[in-house]
Design a protein around this motif. Structure first.
Motif, PDB file in Angstrom:
ATOM      1  N   TYR A 220     132.163  76.703  40.246  1.00 21.95           N
ATOM      2  CA  TYR A 220     132.460  75.277  40.130  1.00 21.95           C
ATOM      3  C   TYR A 220     131.463  74.405  40.904  1.00 21.95           C
ATOM      4  CZ  TYR A 220     136.908  75.630  37.607  1.00 21.95           C
ATOM      5  OH  TYR A 220     137.865  75.814  36.650  1.00 21.95           O
ATOM      6  N   GLY A 221     130.908  74.942  41.979  1.00 19.44           N
ATOM      7  CA  GLY A 221     129.905  74.168  42.701  1.00 19.44           C
ATOM      8  C   GLY A 221     128.642  73.988  41.878  1.00 19.44           C
ATOM      9  N   SER A 222     128.227  75.049  41.203  1.00 22.05           N
ATOM     10  CA  SER A 222     127.058  74.963  40.333  1.00 22.05           C
ATOM     11  C   SER A 222     127.319  74.012  39.168  1.00 22.05           C
ATOM     12  CB  SER A 222     126.694  76.355  39.800  1.00 22.05           C
ATOM     13  OG  SER A 222     126.285  77.199  40.859  1.00 22.05           O
ATOM     14  N   LEU A 223     128.558  74.026  38.645  1.00 21.31           N
ATOM     15  CA  LEU A 223     128.896  73.109  37.558  1.00 21.31           C
ATOM     16  C   LEU A 223     128.692  71.656  37.973  1.00 21.31           C
ATOM     17  CD1 LEU A 223     132.138  74.527  35.878  1.00 21.31           C
ATOM     18  CD2 LEU A 223     129.937  74.100  34.794  1.00 21.31           C
ATOM     19  N   LEU A 224     129.156  71.319  39.172  1.00 18.44           N
ATOM     20  CA  LEU A 224     128.969  69.952  39.644  1.00 18.44           C
ATOM     21  C   LEU A 224     127.481  69.631  39.780  1.00 18.44           C
ATOM     22  CD1 LEU A 224     129.892  67.246  40.806  1.00 18.44           C
ATOM     23  CD2 LEU A 224     130.039  68.341  43.048  1.00 18.44           C
ATOM     24  N   GLY A 225     126.728  70.526  40.425  1.00 18.72           N
ATOM     25  CA  GLY A 225     125.314  70.266  40.621  1.00 18.72           C
ATOM     26  C   GLY A 225     124.560  70.102  39.318  1.00 18.72           C
ATOM     27  N   ARG A 226     124.829  70.957  38.348  1.00 13.05           N
ATOM     28  CA  ARG A 226     124.127  70.872  37.064  1.00 13.05           C
ATOM     29  C   ARG A 226     124.546  69.643  36.267  1.00 13.05           C
ATOM     30  NH1 ARG A 226     124.986  77.252  36.442  1.00 13.05           N
ATOM     31  NH2 ARG A 226     123.008  77.932  37.389  1.00 13.05           N
ATOM     32  N   SER A 227     125.787  69.213  36.437  1.00 10.91           N
ATOM     33  CA  SER A 227     126.231  68.020  35.728  1.00 10.91           C
ATOM     34  C   SER A 227     125.547  66.766  36.268  1.00 10.91           C
ATOM     35  CB  SER A 227     127.752  67.879  35.821  1.00 10.91           C
ATOM     36  OG  SER A 227     128.150  67.518  37.132  1.00 10.91           O
ATOM     37  N   LEU A 228     125.182  66.792  37.556  1.00 11.17           N
ATOM     38  CA  LEU A 228     124.469  65.644  38.112  1.00 11.17           C
ATOM     39  C   LEU A 228     123.104  65.473  37.462  1.00 11.17           C
ATOM     40  CD1 LEU A 228     125.234  65.856  41.948  1.00 11.17           C
ATOM     41  CD2 LEU A 228     126.500  64.691  40.143  1.00 11.17           C
ATOM     42  N   TRP A 229     122.479  66.588  37.066  1.00  7.95           N
ATOM     43  CA  TRP A 229     121.198  66.507  36.370  1.00  7.95           C
ATOM     44  C   TRP A 229     121.366  65.935  34.963  1.00  7.95           C
ATOM     45  CZ3 TRP A 229     120.169  72.206  38.030  1.00  7.95           C
ATOM     46  CH2 TRP A 229     119.679  72.225  39.349  1.00  7.95           C
ATOM     47  N   ALA A 230     122.609  65.937  34.447  1.00  8.29           N
ATOM     48  CA  ALA A 230     122.882  65.425  33.106  1.00  8.29           C
ATOM     49  C   ALA A 230     123.586  64.071  33.149  1.00  8.29           C
ATOM     50  CB  ALA A 230     123.727  66.435  32.333  1.00  8.29           C
ATOM     51  N   ARG A 231     123.500  63.385  34.290  1.00  6.99           N
ATOM     52  CA  ARG A 231     124.115  62.058  34.464  1.00  6.99           C
ATOM     53  C   ARG A 231     125.622  62.099  34.222  1.00  6.99           C
ATOM     54  NH1 ARG A 231     120.684  57.740  34.966  1.00  6.99           N
ATOM     55  NH2 ARG A 231     118.478  58.194  34.590  1.00  6.99           N
TER      56      ARG A 231
END
Length: 458
Positions: A220-231
């Motif tokens: 879930y931490g990676s999900l948040l981080g990667r979603s930030l790259w997708a605005r």
């Protein structure tokens, strides 16, 4: 257990007891004190608590609030240490003078020398004949113990033009290979955090432990981080909050650069920092550096870490960002903001502790009654900080997580997670308290004198 100490009519705040006892020691503590005569935060953290009070050996002094007999005994302990503390202040002034003469700029002098100066004061008393030689050996000994893991060594390592080009190419490649993710997963991650936060302060909570372990396993931490790259948007259940919670000032975190210098006074938000700035904060603040990799290895690892989700390599630490974010967006020390999300047990505990703070009660009266501040001065700045405490909370949390990541110190259990989140809350609370006191001094006596603290740069 997080934030459980409660004041009563018979109890006194441990911090207040220390403050009053310190002031009662009289002159001679200037190098360990702030402009108003109170002990510096590092003086309490590095000298008074571990070396004078020693709550690990005297657990009766470990609570935030003390009954009258324990408060009196604490005052007596500090008074008994008065001569040693005065000598510590003199040794610190001498070590700083010696440091300047040797041309040493790496590290924070308070972090590096406070405890060493207390040891010198215990062994030698006040500096006397031959003290300059002792001070020179002490300062050089600290530098030697760093094993070359210094800001200066970092600067020299990154000065080589060929090495900079190679690092820049590695950053570009790592950034190109990153994967983005839709914001829906980040929202689910934030909601999953509630189960962990609602078990706050419950010893042996199996439900909270399973929830935390599940968040790590699901990434879930990676999900948040990667979603930030997708605005990503709408992550925290409030439309007024950016998904990145001001960990960056950009729409999305930018590709890291190598960098050439850094200053504590002008550091950008965590996800906007260069390689130099990221490692500068680690080397500048670390007292024990022997556990760190050598500078070339530090830099090599930081390339991958800086391009990883949330700028962190360990998944348990990324999950801690999700948990901290979910807690942070519900912080409301003034009791005047939106209530969503929550409240979980963690929100209730932290907000309750903050609202009991006398300094926060003063701030609420000051800011609510006096806003808008026509000059955009101290009240306006204080109000902004108290109405958006999640900004300071998240930045401080990220720095602590990054420090753990550099040392390969993952969060292995729920108790460690709670301790970390609670510690950041306390730290931000203490900063708010200090700012309220400074504001009151400014309003009562005009502009306060410049701080004696040093702004570090390289």
């Amino acid at each position: 257990m997080p934030l459980t100490s409660q004041p009563t009519s018979e109890r006194r705040s441990r911090a207040m007891v220390i403050d009053q006892a310190w002031r009662g020691l009289g002159p001679g503590l200037d190098s360990l004190s702030g402009p108003g005569g109170a002990p510096l935060t590092r003086s309490v953290k590095l000298i008074v608590l571990p070396l004078v009070v020693r709550p690990s050996l005297r657990p009766e002094f470990a609570a935030d609030f003390l009954d009258a007999p324990h408060a009196a005994r604490l005052e007596a302990l500090i008074q008994e240490a008065g001569a040693c503390l005065a000598a510590t202040a003199q040794w610190f002034a001498l070590l700083k003078k010696t440091r300047r003469a040797l041309g040493i700029v790496a590290g924070n002098p308070q972090d590096l020398y406070f405890q060493l100066c207390f040891e010198l004061a215990t062994e030698h008393g006040e500096p006397s004949a031959g003290a300059e030689d002792v001070a020179r050996a002490a300062v050089q000994g600290v530098g030697h113990a760093a094993g070359g893991r210094t800001v200066q060594a970092l600067k020299e390592h990154l000065t080589d033009a060929a090495r900079r080009r190679q690092l820049d190419a590695e950053l570009a490649t790592a950034w190109q290979r990153r994967r983005t993710a839709p914001s829906g997963g980040a929202g689910a991650a934030a909601r999953a955090a509630d189960a962990v936060l609602d078990a706050w302060g419950t010893p042996g909570s199996t439900g909270g432990s399973r929830s935390f372990a599940g968040m790590v396993e699901e990434g879930y931490g990676s999900l948040l981080g990667r979603s930030l790259w997708a605005r990503a948007s709408g992550v925290w259940g409030r439309d007024d909050l950016p998904a990145h919670l001001h960990l960056t000032e950009r729409g999305v975190p930018p590709r890291p650069e190598v960098g050439r210098g850094a200053s504590t006074a002008t550091l950008p938000p965590p996800l906007d920092r260069t390689l130099f700035e990221r490692l500068f904060t680690v080397l500048q603040s670390s007292v024990r550096r022997e556990g760190l990799p050598a500078v070339p290895e530090l830099v090599r690892r930081e390339v991958g870490r800086s391009c990883a989700p949330l700028g962190l390599g360990d998944e348990s630490l990324r999950v801690a960002v999700v948990l901290g974010g979910r807690l942070a967006v519900g912080l409301d020390p003034l009791g005047s903001g939106p209530s969503a999300p929550g409240p979980t047990a963690a929100h209730r505990a932290v907000n309750s502790a903050w609202r009991r703070e006398a300094s926060v009660l003063r701030a609420r009266r000051m800011t609510v009654s006096a806003l808008p501040d026509p000059d955009g001065g101290v009240l306006d700045a204080l109000a902004r900080d108290l109405r958006t405490p999640w900004i300071a909370y998240m930045r401080r949390l990220w720095v602590r997580l990054h420090g753990r990541d550099v040392r390969d110190a993952s969060l292995d259990d729920l108790a460690a997670v709670w301790t970390l989140l609670d510690g950041v809350a306390r730290s931000v609370m203490m900063d708010h308290r200090a700012r309220v006191r400074a504001a009151l001094r400014t309003l009562a006596a005009g502009p306060a004198p410049a701080s004696a603290g040093e702004s570090r740069s390289a």
